[in-house]
Write an enzyme that holds these catalytic residues in place. Structure first.
Site, PDB file in Angstrom:
ATOM      1  N   HIS A 168      -7.561  -4.098 -11.814  1.00 28.93           N
ATOM      2  CA  HIS A 168      -7.788  -3.298 -13.144  1.00 28.93           C
ATOM      3  C   HIS A 168      -7.015  -1.840 -12.761  1.00 28.93           C
ATOM      4  O   HIS A 168      -7.384  -0.788 -13.360  1.00 28.93           O
ATOM      5  CB  HIS A 168      -9.052  -3.028 -13.501  1.00 28.93           C
TER       6      HIS A 168
HETATM    7  C1  LIG Z   1      -4.414 -11.705 -10.645  1.00 28.79           C
HETATM    8  C2  LIG Z   1      -4.817 -10.923 -12.062  1.00 28.79           C
HETATM    9  C3  LIG Z   1      -6.181 -11.272 -12.531  1.00 28.79           C
HETATM   10  C4  LIG Z   1      -6.515 -10.702 -13.977  1.00 28.79           C
HETATM   11  N1  LIG Z   1      -7.414 -11.171 -14.564  1.00 28.79           N
HETATM   12  C5  LIG Z   1      -7.930 -10.445 -15.751  1.00 28.79           C
HETATM   13  C6  LIG Z   1      -8.858 -10.835 -16.500  1.00 28.79           C
HETATM   14  O1  LIG Z   1      -9.312 -12.024 -16.303  1.00 28.79           O
HETATM   15  N2  LIG Z   1      -9.120 -10.391 -17.804  1.00 28.79           N
HETATM   16  C7  LIG Z   1      -8.614  -9.262 -17.935  1.00 28.79           C
HETATM   17  O2  LIG Z   1      -8.692  -8.526 -18.949  1.00 28.79           O
HETATM   18  N3  LIG Z   1      -7.769  -8.440 -17.203  1.00 28.79           N
HETATM   19  C8  LIG Z   1      -7.265  -9.012 -16.009  1.00 28.79           C
HETATM   20  N4  LIG Z   1      -6.414  -8.597 -15.214  1.00 28.79           N
HETATM   21  C9  LIG Z   1      -5.653  -7.429 -15.371  1.00 28.79           C
HETATM   22  C10 LIG Z   1      -4.800  -7.323 -16.507  1.00 28.79           C
HETATM   23  O3  LIG Z   1      -3.898  -8.780 -16.524  1.00 28.79           O
HETATM   24  C11 LIG Z   1      -3.669  -6.188 -16.793  1.00 28.79           C
HETATM   25  O4  LIG Z   1      -4.602  -4.971 -16.809  1.00 28.79           O
HETATM   26  C12 LIG Z   1      -2.704  -6.111 -18.002  1.00 28.79           C
HETATM   27  O5  LIG Z   1      -2.063  -7.311 -17.728  1.00 28.79           O
HETATM   28  C13 LIG Z   1      -1.969  -5.028 -17.713  1.00 28.79           C
HETATM   29  O6  LIG Z   1      -1.258  -5.001 -19.002  1.00 28.79           O
HETATM   30  P1  LIG Z   1       0.270  -3.920 -18.902  1.00 28.79           P
HETATM   31  O7  LIG Z   1       0.954  -4.139 -20.225  1.00 28.79           O
HETATM   32  O8  LIG Z   1      -0.209  -2.566 -18.352  1.00 28.79           O
HETATM   33  O9  LIG Z   1       1.016  -4.395 -17.748  1.00 28.79           O
HETATM   34  P2  LIG Z   1       1.538  -6.029 -17.247  1.00 28.79           P
HETATM   35  O10 LIG Z   1       0.623  -7.043 -18.165  1.00 28.79           O
HETATM   36  O11 LIG Z   1       1.896  -6.026 -16.011  1.00 28.79           O
HETATM   37  O12 LIG Z   1       2.851  -6.009 -18.124  1.00 28.79           O
HETATM   38  C14 LIG Z   1       3.951  -5.428 -17.528  1.00 28.79           C
HETATM   39  C15 LIG Z   1       5.225  -6.248 -18.342  1.00 28.79           C
HETATM   40  O13 LIG Z   1       6.211  -5.446 -17.923  1.00 28.79           O
HETATM   41  C16 LIG Z   1       7.460  -6.531 -17.523  1.00 28.79           C
HETATM   42  N5  LIG Z   1       8.279  -5.531 -16.696  1.00 28.79           N
HETATM   43  C17 LIG Z   1       8.204  -4.969 -15.546  1.00 28.79           C
HETATM   44  N6  LIG Z   1       9.372  -4.431 -15.260  1.00 28.79           N
HETATM   45  C18 LIG Z   1      10.185  -4.410 -16.175  1.00 28.79           C
HETATM   46  C19 LIG Z   1      11.555  -3.920 -16.437  1.00 28.79           C
HETATM   47  N7  LIG Z   1      12.176  -3.387 -15.538  1.00 28.79           N
HETATM   48  N8  LIG Z   1      12.252  -4.352 -17.471  1.00 28.79           N
HETATM   49  C20 LIG Z   1      11.663  -5.038 -18.305  1.00 28.79           C
HETATM   50  N9  LIG Z   1      10.241  -5.645 -18.133  1.00 28.79           N
HETATM   51  C21 LIG Z   1       9.509  -5.192 -17.123  1.00 28.79           C
HETATM   52  C22 LIG Z   1       6.541  -7.541 -16.491  1.00 28.79           C
HETATM   53  O14 LIG Z   1       7.262  -8.690 -16.524  1.00 28.79           O
HETATM   54  C23 LIG Z   1       5.360  -7.543 -17.424  1.00 28.79           C
HETATM   55  O15 LIG Z   1       5.504  -8.520 -18.450  1.00 28.79           O
HETATM   56  C24 LIG Z   1      -5.946  -9.324 -14.185  1.00 28.79           C
HETATM   57  C25 LIG Z   1      -4.740  -8.816 -13.268  1.00 28.79           C
HETATM   58  C26 LIG Z   1      -4.256  -9.718 -12.397  1.00 28.79           C
HETATM   59  C27 LIG Z   1      -3.005  -9.444 -11.568  1.00 28.79           C
END
Ligand SMILES: Cc1cc2nc3c(=O)[nH]c(=O)nc-3n(C[C@H](O)[C@H](O)[C@H](O)COP(=O)(O)OP(=O)(O)OC[C@H]3O[C@@H](n4cnc5c(N)ncnc54)[C@H](O)[C@@H]3O)c2cc1C
Length: 229
Positions: A168
């Protein structure tokens, strides 16, 4: 208590509660799950993927935990999590190359109150297993052992050896008022001091949410999308 992964895989339920003496309401979460590593590995992946994931998981487990997994991988497990930790992590760039992985330091278990709350949650869950309904099911605590639970120091050592993360990570680019110098984006997700740059992801949360982060990340995205209508 042994579970049959063909029948129980994926069943789980969680409870939120407040740790004794905590100023944060509902700061703890315990997940009671039959979704063991064994079940996950066996029923959702190809053989090669199972082996690769098993190896990756073992790399970050203590020897004690690997042995426990081998001995009781089909046991019911209860996770204990501090959802409002005092600990603050850091993320640092390791070079000017955007493809190089940053260095992340979680600082888990460094704060005494976080450790206290983990001990509280572990003891509470252990007492749950002693309750009549669990006794009727034949529940028996395998781990932590009586010795692990005997003293605070032993329980802290147990936590160190069994620690995992809920992934998280958030709040590295916090939203907040200009009066707070630790904030990075304003209420419209605009990076302060720069033009035409917004950040919308879990990094902008003012602080980590008590529950899983995914839905809140989606909500932030939906909200920010509306800024452009
Ligand atoms: C193993 C695991 C299990 C989890 N389980 C849960 C769960 O059961 N329930 C829950 O609510 N949360 C869960 N989480 C947490 C949740 O997935 C994250 O908090 C959430 O996805 C974060 O969202 P975000 O948009 O901040 O980042 P991310 O979802 O990481 O999105 C970032 C995006 O940016 C893209 N990106 C990165 N660099 C670049 C670039 N240079 N150019 C273009 N695109 C780029 C990546 O490909 C990705 O698609 C889990 C996380 C993990 C790792």
């Amino acid at each position: 208590m042994t579970l049959d992964p063909t029948k129980h895989a994926g069943h789980h339920c969680g409870i939120h509660y407040t740790a004794e003496g905590s100023p944060h309401k509902s700061d703890m979460f315990s997940l009671l799950t039959a979704n063991t590593h064994y079940a996950m590995l066996t029923y959702k992946m190809s053989l090669l993927q199972q082996a690769m994931m098993g190896l990756r998981m073992m790399r970050v487990m203590s020897v004690k935990r690997v042995l426990e997994e081998a001995r009781a991988s089909r046991a019911l497990s209860i996770g204990v999590a501090v959802m409002k930790p005092n600990a603050r992590g850091t993320i640092e760039l390791t070079s000017a190359n955007p493809h190089d992985k940053p260095h992340i330091q979680y600082h888990y278990l460094e704060d005494p109150f976080d450790r206290q709350r983990l001990r509280y949650g572990t003891r509470l869950m252990s007492s749950l297993l002693e309750s009549e309904p669990f006794r009727k099911l034949g529940a028996e605590q395998i781990s932590p052992t009586k010795e692990d639970m005997a003293t605070d120091a032993a329980l802290d050592k147990y936590a160190q050896e069994h620690l995992v993360t809920y992934f998280h990570m958030s709040s590295t680019c916090r939203m907040g008022p200009d009066s707070d110098p630790t904030t990075v984006v304003d209420q419209y997700c605009r990076v302060k001091g720069l033009e035409n740059l917004r950040v919308v992801d879990t990094s902008i949360f003012p602080e980590v949410v008590r529950r899983c982060t995914n839905a809140t990340a989606v909500m932030a995205g939906e909200r920010a999308a509306a800024f452009f209508d």
